[in-house]
Design an enzyme around this catalytic site. Structure first.
Site, PDB file in Angstrom:
ATOM      1  CB  CYS A 138     -16.835  -5.289 -21.640  1.00  0.00           C
ATOM      2  SG  CYS A 138     -18.046  -4.301 -20.745  1.00  0.00           S
ATOM      3  CG  MET A 139     -12.876  -5.017 -18.252  1.00  0.00           C
ATOM      4  SD  MET A 139     -11.728  -6.146 -17.475  1.00  0.00           S
ATOM      5  CE  MET A 139     -11.464  -5.343 -15.901  1.00  0.00           C
TER       6      MET A 139
END
Length: 520
Positions: free
Chosen positions: A30-31
């Site tokens: 993810c981020m």
């Protein structure tokens, strides 16, 4: 080349510490986090992983999450995937333990871990986050381009280029319902493309020729909430068809009935209902800040970190997305981002209050730059949450920062964000307001400054009991152990209220003895 070597070295260092390639069942990111599905959790060396220079922390959820930070994780993940693939191609077939037996062991351990903090509501919020978190990179990119385009238009520069930038910034938002529908069907176990097809009805210009509930529909009416509902309905219709339609006719009948039934319900029901809900969300957000002002900002900014701890912040992601789709920006995110400012201020106070604890001070020095940019996981899980009371005083800092931004909203200076995900200094390029960019930046910056100062002062004067100071303010004491997180999914909170990657959600409920903060 040096950067590529560094990323591959990081991946190579992580792989044996998670049990090697045979122990990895899935890889995603993810981020800020490398998210791994593991067959056998007991093969992971947590302490060795945390000791790696590139690793900011680990978080345990339905996947094993290694915090590497924004940018780094996107470069390390492909190298990790390649190493796993190479190792599997080179490794001989297992002899002593079959793949089925290993998978069964891993499934049992995974089920045991998830059962500790798996309530139906949190599992639902986790699914919602899994739908919206993959959209965050596009929201950020398009949001920054939108801000750049607005600046050029206001300055009257590059008039031949600004229409192209407007198209780049708006194209994704015009079709975001389709992406939400696709991800929703995928998350709920349906065919993703059918979810996207049903959600596409919402943004199709031809709906303007349809009357429903005595009103003419508008393209985009219902937005992401309508798309989410339409795709969930499509999944249930599809599953019903799979049970009753003969296999010989399945390829023709099932997709047709799925789109037909779900599409009719969407046009003559969901679009209207979701449109009313979306309008109510926007109206309530405007009313709250126009009338609540500093008080509303104080409460929102102060409660965000506890919401993250309980995994409840995921419920805000669709609200942020709805506001962005409806109004062009979310006024809630800059206020919630103040929680990160309080966290930074609290960490700085811990640094000065424990002058002889080099271990904790070293952790703070390495994690502070990331915290200023909105990546707060190293500070949360490595400093304030294990200490306990500094986590509470960090919330106080976030409350005062949120109060400042909320006050200016009440006075008519709206401060919003054109995307979700970042916070801290990383949110500056995404800011949007009604009184010009300079005023908007100044207000958000003032909120950050107040959050830093309030978090620092609250922690410096009230963040330590005498026993806590005596225990930790000695040179030989190690830093408090990192608290593993086993909460909801994760927009990395610490990346920002939307991410919050996102996301992350944080430790289990404080009522759980083994997961509660170590000191109070």
């Amino acid at each position: 080349m040096a950067t590529e070597d560094k990323n591959r070295a990081t991946a190579a260092a992580i792989l044996p510490l998670v049990g090697g390639a045979p122990n990895v069942s899935s890889i995603a990111h993810c981020m800020t986090r490398l998210r791994l599905g593991l067959h056998d959790r007991s093969l992971v060396d947590d302490e060795a992983l945390k000791a790696l220079p590139a690793v900011m922390g680990v978080v345990e959820d339905d996947t094993y999450q290694i915090v590497l930070g924004p940018g780094t994780v996107a470069r390390v993940t492909p190298e990790f995937e390649q190493l796993v693939e190479e190792a599997r191609e080179a490794a001989p077939a297992p002899v002593a333990v079959s793949a089925e037996e290993l998978a069964a062991q891993g499934a049992a351990i995974k089920a045991q871990q998830k059962a500790k903090n798996a309530t139906p509501f949190k599992l639902f919020l986790r699914r919602i986050a899994n739908i919206f978190v993959p959209l965050i990179p596009a929201l950020i990119g398009c949001g920054i381009i939108a801000g750049l385009n607005g600046l050029l238009v206001n300055l009257g520069w590059l008039p031949a280029v600004t229409p192209a930038l407007a198209a780049m910034a708006s194209g994704f938002m015009a079709l975001i319902a389709v992406f939400v529908g696709y991800n929703t069907a995928k998350e709920f176990g349906g065919t993703p493309i059918l979810g996207g097809a049903v959600a596409a009805i919402i943004v199709f210009p031809g709906v303007a020729n349809i009357d429903a509930f005595g009103q003419t529909l508008s393209p985009g009416q219902g937005g992401v909430l309508g798309a989410l509902g339409a795709a969930v309905l499509a999944v249930y219709v599809e599953k019903w068809c799979r049970r009753w339609v003969p296999e010989a006719l399945d390829v023709l009948v099932t997709p047709t009935l799925t789109v037909l039934i779900s599409g009719l319900v969407t046009i003559f029901g969901l679009m209207y209902v979701a449109g009313e809900i979306s309008s109510a969300i926007g109206t309530f957000a405007d009313w709250l800040l126009s009338n609540g002002g500093a008080g509303a900002g104080f409460v929102l900014g102060g409660l965000f970190l506890p919401l993250v701890m309980l995994g409840l912040h995921q419920a805000l992601i669709p609200i942020h997305t709805t506001l962005i789709e409806q109004q062009g920006s979310t006024v809630l995110l800059p206020i919630l981002a103040m929680a990160g400012a309080g966290q930074v201020g609290a960490a700085m106070a811990v640094y000065f209050r424990l002058p002889r604890n080099e271990s904790i001070r070293r952790t703070i020095k390495s994690a502070l730059p990331a915290g200023l940019l909105g990546v707060g996981e190293p500070l949360i899980y490595g400093v304030s949450l294990p200490l306990g009371r500094p986590f509470i005083t960090a919330c106080v800092g976030g409350a005062f920062g949120g109060g400042v931004v909320g006050l200016f909203n009440q006075l008519g200076d709206t401060v919003g964000s054109t995307a979700i995900g970042p916070s801290g200094w990383a949110l500056f390029p995404l800011l949007d307001g009604n009184h010009g960019l300079g005023s908007t930046i100044a207000i958000y910056g003032a909120g950050l400054l107040v959050g830093y100062v309030a978090g620092f002062l609250a922690t410096y004067f009230f963040g330590f009991s005498q026993d806590l100071l005596t225990e930790f303010n000695v040179s030989q004491d190690p830093a408090p152990s990192t608290v593993a997180a086993t909460g909801g999914p994760h927009t990395d909170t610490a990346n920002g209220p939307g991410s919050l990657d996102s996301t992350n959600p944080g430790p289990t409920d404080p009522g759980s003895p083994e997961k509660a903060p170590a000191r109070v």
